[in-house]
Design an enzyme around this catalytic site. Structure first.
Site, PDB file in Angstrom:
ATOM      1  N   TYR A  90       6.897 -10.036   6.672  1.00 29.47           N
ATOM      2  CA  TYR A  90       6.761  -8.606   6.896  1.00 29.47           C
ATOM      3  C   TYR A  90       7.274  -8.265   8.292  1.00 29.47           C
ATOM      4  CZ  TYR A  90       3.800  -7.577   2.821  1.00 29.47           C
ATOM      5  OH  TYR A  90       3.321  -7.385   1.539  1.00 29.47           O
ATOM      6  N   ASP A 110       0.819  -1.209   0.000  1.00 29.99           N
ATOM      7  CA  ASP A 110       0.000   0.000   0.000  1.00 29.99           C
ATOM      8  C   ASP A 110       0.858   1.266   0.000  1.00 29.99           C
ATOM      9  OD1 ASP A 110      -2.339  -1.503   0.101  1.00 29.99           O
ATOM     10  OD2 ASP A 110      -2.464  -1.435   2.294  1.00 29.99           O
TER      11      ASP A 110
END
Length: 243
Positions: free
Chosen positions: A108, A50
């Site tokens: 992540y 994003d």
């Protein structure tokens, strides 16, 4: 020949990773760098991030002429994509290699700084006054395993399946580059759109106190999020792709 490009980027300078009409996405910038050296096939990437999310390791593929020396290609790509994208390596791959579908796992990391806010670092960490690490890890344990994560995806997502398998979800405290950091790591076979940021936000809610932790566990079992507001993008990094 088909090539795989391994690179990192500063997500604060882009509107996201996936190609957009605004031409301000990571893929747009990488495609432009490729165009500068005569390679016009758009890249296909391993993951989508994003706006504001960073990557320490992203992988994209395209095709180029067999005459290319890959070290020279890497040099030219860095020349045209600097300073917010850094190419670490370019390798030749089999035609059957797909950066997304061949990935076995993705990792992540989310960085929370327990320091006074610094405007020069605000694009790279999320600031909090304190975090109860014990309660945070207790909450994170409940994400591990193969589960339906439909409550932790962004509205408007169109994934065919919301089942994902999380191999690792843990937090630890480290001092890095002078910052007192809480680092939250997730490793899974895949993630839904904004899933990591949603899980971080709900785990931080749970870490506030025992009552919140119990509510988090109860809500999780009932498939109800404690919050639908994702954690800020700037603390999140795509850390590694496993093949």
């Amino acid at each position: 020949m088909k090539i795989a490009i391994f690179y990192s980027y500063n997500g604060s300078k882009f509107s996201g990773s996936q190609t957009q009409s605004s031409l301000n996405a990571v893929e747009n910038r990488l495609n432009l760098a490729l165009n500068h050296i005569g390679i016009f096939e758009p890249v296909i990437s391993s993951s989508r991030t994003d706006k504001g999310v960073h990557a320490l390791m992203q992988v994209s593929t395209t095709h180029c002429g067999d005459f290319w020396d890959l070290n020279k290609l890497k040099y030219q790509l860095n020349k045209h994509s600097a300073p917010f994208i850094k190419i670490s390596k370019v390798i030749c791959v089999n035609e059957s290699f797909h950066p997304r579908y061949k990935a076995k796992a993705r990792q992540y990391a989310y960085f929370i700084a327990l320091d006074e806010p610094n405007p020069f670092l605000a694009d790279f960490v999320t600031y909090k006054k304190s975090v109860n690490l014990e309660l945070l890890n207790e909450a994170l344990k409940h994400f591990i395993g193969e589960k339906d994560f439909k409550i932790f995806r962004k509205t408007g997502s169109n994934e065919k399946s919301t089942i994902r398998k999380i191999y690792q979800a843990k937090a630890y405290q480290r001092r890095i580059y002078g910052l007192n950091l809480i680092v939250i790591k997730f490793k899974a076979n895949g993630f839904l759109r904004s899933q990591v940021r949603m899980m971080v936000a709900n785990a931080l809610f749970a870490a506030k106190n025992e009552a919140n932790l119990n509510k988090f566990i109860s809500n999780l079992n009932s498939q109800i999020p404690c919050t639908k507001i994702p954690a800020p993008a700037q603390g999140l990094y795509l850390q590694k792709i496993f093949y």
